[in-house]
Design a protein around this motif. Structure first.
Motif, mmCIF file in Angstrom:
data_model
loop_
_atom_site.group_PDB
_atom_site.id
_atom_site.type_symbol
_atom_site.label_atom_id
_atom_site.label_comp_id
_atom_site.label_asym_id
_atom_site.label_seq_id
_atom_site.Cartn_x
_atom_site.Cartn_y
_atom_site.Cartn_z
ATOM 1 N N GLY A 1 0.820 -1.204 0.000
ATOM 2 C CA GLY A 1 0.000 0.000 0.000
ATOM 3 C C GLY A 1 0.850 1.248 0.000
ATOM 4 O O GLY A 1 2.083 1.191 -0.034
ATOM 5 N N PHE A 2 0.166 2.366 0.048
ATOM 6 C CA PHE A 2 0.862 3.647 0.108
ATOM 7 C C PHE A 2 0.040 4.613 0.945
ATOM 8 O O PHE A 2 -1.157 4.414 1.188
ATOM 9 N N GLU A 3 0.709 5.656 1.373
ATOM 10 C CA GLU A 3 0.077 6.697 2.178
ATOM 11 C C GLU A 3 0.501 8.045 1.625
ATOM 12 O O GLU A 3 1.694 8.301 1.454
ATOM 13 N N ARG A 4 -0.469 8.876 1.328
ATOM 14 C CA ARG A 4 -0.211 10.213 0.805
ATOM 15 C C ARG A 4 -0.608 11.238 1.849
ATOM 16 O O ARG A 4 -1.774 11.338 2.231
ATOM 17 N N ASN A 5 0.373 11.990 2.346
ATOM 18 C CA ASN A 5 0.127 13.045 3.325
ATOM 19 C C ASN A 5 0.313 14.383 2.632
ATOM 20 O O ASN A 5 1.427 14.749 2.252
#
Length: 751
Positions: free
Chosen positions: A670-674
């Motif tokens: 997965g990935f996380e975009r902040n």
């Protein structure tokens, strides 16, 4: 009808309008006496006792309210302040900006045209309105309000309302036509909303959640929160699954001065895939009846063996084969300075069987009564303990009966700087009353009495060392542990809750090679161990190395069963390990078990972690266990991590693979975009849910800082469980944010 999501969103607007953010004061003037109005400006015109006009850096101050502007007018008789052409107002520590203000400093009423506001509480936030009416102390009405936690120049998301009324005396708020826009696209809205202005709970609809999995299909849930009373609440969630049907979930929580608990109920009236209704219940309760007397309940039950495989709340490997149904009372006190503990317990299990990997259900304990009394420093040198137990075991197919156990012991510890010596002596008495399912010829009342003796001794040497120019302390810690237990034939005794313990460092220093109450192994043996540590200047352990082995003076004669294979070697396998935390970022551990008889590695594990800062973690481990004729071997690699790949972008993943089986046990990517004021998380997970059943799930979550979230509501828990050391990139405390994402300047320095 209250709309819970809107309540969460507009609660932040409420905080903003409450004027309670901790920002530095604009004016540096000495505070005036309470209730006194002061005026500062380059030029002041008019009659001071009636009405004046202040020009040039004008300032009107009364208590914690300050009004700034180029031209301000103030009527002392009416307490009315007016400003045009650019006015700033600070009430407490919050700020308003706008072209026109009329404000009564005596009763706190007035109007601010086209104001913008600035706040800094848990997060920096800003917004504005077409018009703001001050209705008195702590009462406000916004028209055409908008709000965001995004920084100036970034309008990724905006929360709007046609009208917003806040009353901090009654701690109530109401909003008309709330809307949430994400990149100018409306994604949530409601005709109206009412909400509390503090941390009080309030009934209403929560944000919907949704996910996609191979076992359940598309899943959509709409939770409703019911604030029953200050000490009770419930969350009722209707769920629809494209493959299974409609399910109803309920979470009920309660809290009292003496007890607390939680109950979860799930009911699926007609599973389209399974065929029939399915339900599950889980209840946890903790109760303090009075000091020293507590009670606990842990009850779990589902309708069928495949319940968690098909209907787990989120995709995860189902490894629990026995659901506990446990209740116990515990009493703790002291008699004559001697601590005592007594417990009454009923413990049952629901065994969930996988047809391809069946297991033997454990015995039920109905009941189990235990007692433990200790007395220390008896006669100035002796410590004593008296554990006692009574258990009645029940099983549908195996032998049943009662077991009574006494195991008193005495120890005389001698401790001096640099060495210790602890002899211990005891006796173990076990008596049985067997009833059902006995084998032919099996005694109904077997018992055994076994004395035992152990002696534990060790030395501690220290010396200063210099490593890479840094002062350290190295220790050398030899240790010997001797055990003698005479042989007693225990073949007539059943095995209710006992198994052979794994060989590990802790077990090498135990008097019994079995775990449970049915066996005490014969022993005449000594354990040798040598440990060395490197201690940092503050005493923290930077490195540790240990090697240990047990030597036997006689062969084993007591086995778990009469047909169990017994040891005939003179030495145990050798255990060795090395590990520690050589720096703040690095930690590792390597352990091996070397078989003396076969001259090969029987077990091996290695693990390492690299965590240079929050939001950066890499984990890697390998685990090997050689199989036997009855137990399958293990050879697995497990790699996981969280790492920034570019500004505001984080990759997360896990890869747990069985080399022996040639299949993936647990995979996650997965990935996380902040983006500063919002975070998007997307995760794909594939796991082995049963012996030949794999399940794949897709989850995502969009979180608006300071407002709420949409999507799957437990993505963070999923990542935390699968990626050791995972940390959210938008914590409530900005000091815990990854350094690369911490704001360089707060809003007040931008404005």
């Amino acid at each position: 009808m209250p709309f819970r999501l809107a309540a969460l969103m507009f609660r932040q607007i409420a905080i903003c309008a409450a004027f309670a953010a901790a920002t530095p004061a604009l004016a540096q003037s000495a505070p005036a006496a309470p209730g006194v109005t002061t005026i500062d400006a380059e030029v002041i015109e008019g009659v001071s006792d009636l009405e004046v006009t202040a020009r040039g850096n004008a300032e009107i101050r009364r208590d914690d309210t300050v009004i700034f502007g180029d031209v301000l007018r103030y009527n002392r008789e009416l307490g009315r302040a007016e400003g045009e052409g650019g006015v700033r107002m600070q009430s407490g520590v919050d700020r308003f900006f706008g072209p026109r203000l009329q404000y009564n400093t005596l009763d706190g009423t007035g109007v601010f045209e086209q104001p913008t506001f600035l706040m800094q509480r848990e997060r920096e936030a800003r917004g504005g309105a077409e018009r703001l009416e001050f209705l008195g102390k702590d009462k406000f009405r916004f028209f055409g309000a908008h709000y965001t936690t995004c920084r100036p120049g970034q309008e990724d998301w905006v929360l709007t309302a046609k009208e917003l009324e806040l009353d901090f005396e009654t701690e109530e708020g109401r909003a008309t036509s709330p809307r949430l826009y994400f990149f100018d696209v409306p994604i949530l809205g409601a005709p109206s909303a009412s909400f509390p202005l503090n941390n009080r709970r309030r009934s209403g609809v929560l944000a919907p959640y949704y996910s996609q999995s191979s076992q359940r299909g598309f899943e959509l849930g709409l939770p409703f929160y019911w604030n029953i009373a200050p000490e009770y609440d419930a969350t009722i969630t209707p769920v629809t699954m494209s493959r299974r049907g409609t399910q109803l979930k309920n979470q009920f929580r309660y809290l009292n001065r003496d007890f607390t608990g939680e109950m979860r109920l799930e009911y699926l009236p007609d599973d389209k895939e399974f065929g029939g209704s399915r339900e599950g219940v889980s209840w946890q309760h903790a109760h303090t009846f009075r000091p020293g007397l507590t009670g606990n309940v842990d009850y779990n039950r589902v309708s069928d063996d495949r319940y968690f495989v098909d209907l787990a709340s989120q995709v995860k490997q189902v490894t629990i084969g026995n659901l506990p149904q446990d209740a116990y009372l515990t009493y703790s006190s002291s008699v004559g300075g001697a601590p005592i503990t007594a417990q009454a317990r009923v413990q049952m299990f629901q065994t969930l069987q996988d047809p391809l990997a069946p297991i033997v259900p454990p015995y039920h304990r109905v009941p189990q009564l235990t007692f433990n009394g200790s007395y220390f420093n008896l006669g100035g040198f002796l410590d004593s303990t008296l554990p006692a137990e009574y258990v009645q075991f029940e099983h549908p197919t195996l032998v049943q009966g009662e077991r009574s156990t006494l195991n008193p012991s005495f120890a005389a510890p001698v401790v001096f700087p640099g060495w210790f010596f602890t002899p211990r002596v005891g006796v173990r008495y076990v008596d049985y009353r067997l009833t059902d399912n006995l084998t032919p010829g099996q005694a109904q009342s077997p018992n055994v009495t076994i004395p035992w003796f152990s002696a534990d001794t060790g030395l501690l040497f220290e010396r200063p060392v210099d490593i890479f120019g840094q002062s350290r302390t190295q220790t050398l810690e030899p240790r010997l542990f001797y055990v003698y237990v005479p042989y007693r034939n225990q073949d007539a005794i059943p095995v209710f809750d006992t198994t052979l313990a794994d060989l590990n460092y802790t077990q090498l220093f135990s008097e019994n090679r079995f775990v449970g109450g049915d066996r005490l192994g014969d022993a005449k043996q000594v354990t040798f161990a040598l440990t060395s540590r490197l201690l940092q200047s503050g005493g923290q352990e930077g490195l540790r190395a240990t090697i240990a082995q047990r030597h036997y003076f006689q062969d084993e004669r007591v086995g778990l069963t009469p047909t169990s294979q017994l040891r005939t070697t003179a030495d145990s396998d050798m255990l060795a390990s090395i590990g520690g935390r050589p720096s703040r970022a690095w930690a590792f551990d390597v352990t091996t078990q070397w078989g003396q008889q076969q001259q090969r590695t029987e077990r091996f594990s290695m693990a390492g972690r690299y965590t240079p800062e929050s939001g950066k973690v890499l984990n890697a481990s390998y685990r090997f266990t050689r199989g036997t004729d009855t137990v399958a071997g293990v050879s697995q690699i497990d790699v996981s991590g969280q790492w920034p790949v570019s500004a505001g972008w984080y990759a997360v993943g896990r890869y747990n693979y069985s080399l022996l089986d040639g299949k993936l046990l647990d995979g996650l990517a997965g990935f996380e975009r902040n983006a500063g004021c919002w975070v998007f998380r997307a995760v794909v997970q594939k796991v082995q849910a049963a012996q030949q059943v794999s399940s794949t799930g897709i989850f995502f979550q969009l979180e608006f800082n300071g407002v709420g979230q949409v999507g799957t509501n437990d993505v963070v828990q999923l990542l935390t469980r699968n990626v050791a050391g995972y940390s959210v990139t938008n914590p409530r405390d900005e000091a815990l944010m990854p350094p690369s994402l911490q704001p360089k300047l707060p809003f007040e320095q931008v404005f």
